[in-house]
Design a protein around this motif. Structure first.
Motif, PDB file in Angstrom:
ATOM      1  N   ARG A 219      -7.509   0.693  -0.552  1.00  0.00           N
ATOM      2  CA  ARG A 219      -7.606  -0.688  -0.225  1.00  0.00           C
ATOM      3  C   ARG A 219      -8.243  -1.584  -0.805  1.00  0.00           C
ATOM      4  O   ARG A 219      -8.142  -2.904  -0.919  1.00  0.00           O
ATOM      5  CB  ARG A 219      -8.303  -0.457   1.373  1.00  0.00           C
ATOM      6  CG  ARG A 219      -7.541   0.086   2.566  1.00  0.00           C
ATOM      7  CD  ARG A 219      -8.404   0.353   3.639  1.00  0.00           C
ATOM      8  NE  ARG A 219      -9.186   1.566   3.531  1.00  0.00           N
ATOM      9  CZ  ARG A 219     -10.039   1.723   4.443  1.00  0.00           C
ATOM     10  NH1 ARG A 219     -10.120   1.177   5.624  1.00  0.00           N
ATOM     11  NH2 ARG A 219     -11.038   2.499   4.218  1.00  0.00           N
ATOM     12  N   ASN A 220      -9.250  -1.088  -1.601  1.00  0.00           N
ATOM     13  CA  ASN A 220     -10.171  -1.853  -2.401  1.00  0.00           C
ATOM     14  C   ASN A 220      -9.330  -2.502  -3.900  1.00  0.00           C
ATOM     15  O   ASN A 220      -9.595  -3.564  -4.016  1.00  0.00           O
ATOM     16  CB  ASN A 220     -11.391  -1.335  -2.713  1.00  0.00           C
ATOM     17  CG  ASN A 220     -11.090   0.012  -3.640  1.00  0.00           C
ATOM     18  OD1 ASN A 220     -10.193   0.575  -3.523  1.00  0.00           O
ATOM     19  ND2 ASN A 220     -12.028   0.533  -4.691  1.00  0.00           N
ATOM     20  N   GLU A 221      -8.250  -1.562  -4.107  1.00  0.00           N
ATOM     21  CA  GLU A 221      -7.480  -2.059  -5.063  1.00  0.00           C
ATOM     22  C   GLU A 221      -6.602  -3.217  -4.613  1.00  0.00           C
ATOM     23  O   GLU A 221      -6.125  -4.046  -5.407  1.00  0.00           O
ATOM     24  CB  GLU A 221      -6.666  -0.859  -5.695  1.00  0.00           C
ATOM     25  CG  GLU A 221      -7.503   0.264  -6.601  1.00  0.00           C
ATOM     26  CD  GLU A 221      -6.710   1.364  -6.780  1.00  0.00           C
ATOM     27  OE1 GLU A 221      -7.077   2.062  -7.714  1.00  0.00           O
ATOM     28  OE2 GLU A 221      -5.687   1.516  -6.008  1.00  0.00           O
ATOM     29  N   LEU A 222      -6.002  -3.176  -3.481  1.00  0.00           N
ATOM     30  CA  LEU A 222      -5.345  -4.453  -2.940  1.00  0.00           C
ATOM     31  C   LEU A 222      -5.813  -5.496  -2.772  1.00  0.00           C
ATOM     32  O   LEU A 222      -5.404  -6.811  -2.932  1.00  0.00           O
ATOM     33  CB  LEU A 222      -4.707  -3.830  -1.483  1.00  0.00           C
ATOM     34  CG  LEU A 222      -3.942  -4.704  -0.878  1.00  0.00           C
ATOM     35  CD1 LEU A 222      -2.601  -5.143  -1.664  1.00  0.00           C
ATOM     36  CD2 LEU A 222      -3.433  -4.308   0.463  1.00  0.00           C
ATOM     37  N   LEU A 223      -7.356  -5.390  -2.257  1.00  0.00           N
ATOM     38  CA  LEU A 223      -7.954  -6.607  -2.114  1.00  0.00           C
ATOM     39  C   LEU A 223      -8.420  -7.260  -3.255  1.00  0.00           C
ATOM     40  O   LEU A 223      -8.888  -8.369  -3.383  1.00  0.00           O
ATOM     41  CB  LEU A 223      -9.227  -6.169  -0.980  1.00  0.00           C
ATOM     42  CG  LEU A 223      -8.843  -5.918   0.263  1.00  0.00           C
ATOM     43  CD1 LEU A 223     -10.000  -5.364   0.976  1.00  0.00           C
ATOM     44  CD2 LEU A 223      -7.960  -6.819   0.975  1.00  0.00           C
TER      45      LEU A 223
ATOM     46  N   LEU B 294       0.948  -1.391  -0.077  1.00  0.00           N
ATOM     47  CA  LEU B 294      -0.208   0.040  -0.181  1.00  0.00           C
ATOM     48  C   LEU B 294       0.838   1.389   0.206  1.00  0.00           C
ATOM     49  O   LEU B 294       0.509   2.052  -0.690  1.00  0.00           O
ATOM     50  CB  LEU B 294      -0.995  -0.186   1.221  1.00  0.00           C
ATOM     51  CG  LEU B 294      -2.283  -1.146   1.308  1.00  0.00           C
ATOM     52  CD1 LEU B 294      -2.851  -0.772   2.574  1.00  0.00           C
ATOM     53  CD2 LEU B 294      -3.088  -0.458   0.096  1.00  0.00           C
ATOM     54  N   ILE B 295       2.008   1.313   0.858  1.00  0.00           N
ATOM     55  CA  ILE B 295       2.869   2.300   1.009  1.00  0.00           C
ATOM     56  C   ILE B 295       3.559   2.681  -0.104  1.00  0.00           C
ATOM     57  O   ILE B 295       3.783   3.898  -0.815  1.00  0.00           O
ATOM     58  CB  ILE B 295       3.592   2.250   2.302  1.00  0.00           C
ATOM     59  CG1 ILE B 295       2.683   2.440   3.587  1.00  0.00           C
ATOM     60  CG2 ILE B 295       4.629   3.414   2.144  1.00  0.00           C
ATOM     61  CD1 ILE B 295       3.280   2.527   4.904  1.00  0.00           C
ATOM     62  N   PHE B 296       4.196   1.618  -0.656  1.00  0.00           N
ATOM     63  CA  PHE B 296       5.282   1.901  -1.854  1.00  0.00           C
ATOM     64  C   PHE B 296       4.374   1.964  -3.363  1.00  0.00           C
ATOM     65  O   PHE B 296       4.927   2.565  -3.942  1.00  0.00           O
ATOM     66  CB  PHE B 296       6.087   0.438  -2.144  1.00  0.00           C
ATOM     67  CG  PHE B 296       7.355   0.706  -1.021  1.00  0.00           C
ATOM     68  CD1 PHE B 296       8.313   1.435  -1.223  1.00  0.00           C
ATOM     69  CD2 PHE B 296       7.275   0.007   0.399  1.00  0.00           C
ATOM     70  CE1 PHE B 296       9.562   1.556  -0.364  1.00  0.00           C
ATOM     71  CE2 PHE B 296       8.074   0.341   1.251  1.00  0.00           C
ATOM     72  CZ  PHE B 296       9.334   0.947   0.907  1.00  0.00           C
ATOM     73  N   CYS B 297       3.069   1.471  -3.518  1.00  0.00           N
ATOM     74  CA  CYS B 297       2.405   1.293  -4.630  1.00  0.00           C
ATOM     75  C   CYS B 297       1.466   2.556  -4.626  1.00  0.00           C
ATOM     76  O   CYS B 297       0.849   2.784  -5.815  1.00  0.00           O
ATOM     77  CB  CYS B 297       1.968   0.023  -5.075  1.00  0.00           C
ATOM     78  SG  CYS B 297       3.135  -1.324  -5.252  1.00  0.00           S
TER      79      CYS B 297
END
Length: 231
Positions: A227-231, A220-223
């Motif tokens: 949150r919904n994009e990560l999930l 999350l921090i580096f990219c």
């Protein structure tokens, strides 16, 4: 520098026959829209009609259907309301508007959605007020109360339903003046988002190193993902 002017859409005059007794032939205006479909328009007996279709003939036929669709049973309540508009409440007019006007040319989902929003947000607040007594302040208070517990989209939809309903009342001479023709819901100020700086992000990752979601935090921090994009 030459300015490119937008091409004007030209209307074509088409003759159609209304299913009246005796049958009457009239000329309607058919215009080609930017998306390739056609729109037919005509004002008949001081009432505007509009219909759409993939071809000129289809648009014209849909206009005939729109003209012939309202039966005497559907228009009877309106004629009665014209005579008793002095004692007509907003809730009574809304029921007639939904069942008589909204059903024509609208999807069932739109009908159900308007009914639900009115039942929950509109009618409990202003349904008892006489149409002739409605003022802009009534809708200001309604929108303020709705916005306390619901999103701006819900508030705007409730106001849009009221505005459209009252517009029809003015067109049918039940109201002389539209009480909220120029009233609108103001936009809420967006809260500025504060991001972590380099030192704060490093501290956060150091503390969360042993957490089971550490890899997710790192991505999350580096990219910069949501949150919904990560999930």
């Amino acid at each position: 520098m030459a300015i490119e002017r937008k091409k004007r859409r030209r209307s074509k005059q088409v003759s159609i026959e209304l299913q009246t007794s005796p049958p009457v032939s009239i000329t309607i205006s058919v215009t080609k829209r930017s998306n390739g479909t056609f729109m037919a328009r005509k004002t008949i007996q001081s009432k505007p009609y509009c219909a759409y279709g993939k071809t000129e003939d289809e648009a014209a036929q849909n206009l005939i259907l729109a003209y012939n669709k309202p039966s005497s049973a559907e228009t009877a309540p309106v004629q009665e309301l014209l005579q008793v508009n002095a004692s007509l409440t907003f809730g009574e007019w809304f029921d007639v508007w939904v069942s008589t006007y909204l059903k024509i040319g609208n999807k069932k989902a739109t009908f159900v959605n308007y009914r639900t929003v009115a039942k929950i947000h509109i009618l409990p607040r202003i349904g008892h007020i006489l149409l002739t007594d409605l003022k802009e302040r009534h809708f200001m208070l309604m929108c303020r109360e709705i916005s306390k517990t619901h999103s701006q989209a819900t508030t705007s939809l409730a106001l849009f339903i009221c505005r459209t309903c009252l517009k029809t009342a003015v067109e049918e001479d039940i109201l002389e003046k539209h009480p909220i023709k120029k009233f609108s819901v103001g936009r809420k100020a967006h809260r500025e988002r504060i991001a972590l700086d380099v030192s704060e992000a490093s501290t956060f990752l150091e503390v969360a190193r042993m957490h089971r979601l550490y890899c997710a935090f790192l991505i999350l921090i580096f990219c910069g993902l949501r949150r919904n994009e990560l999930l």
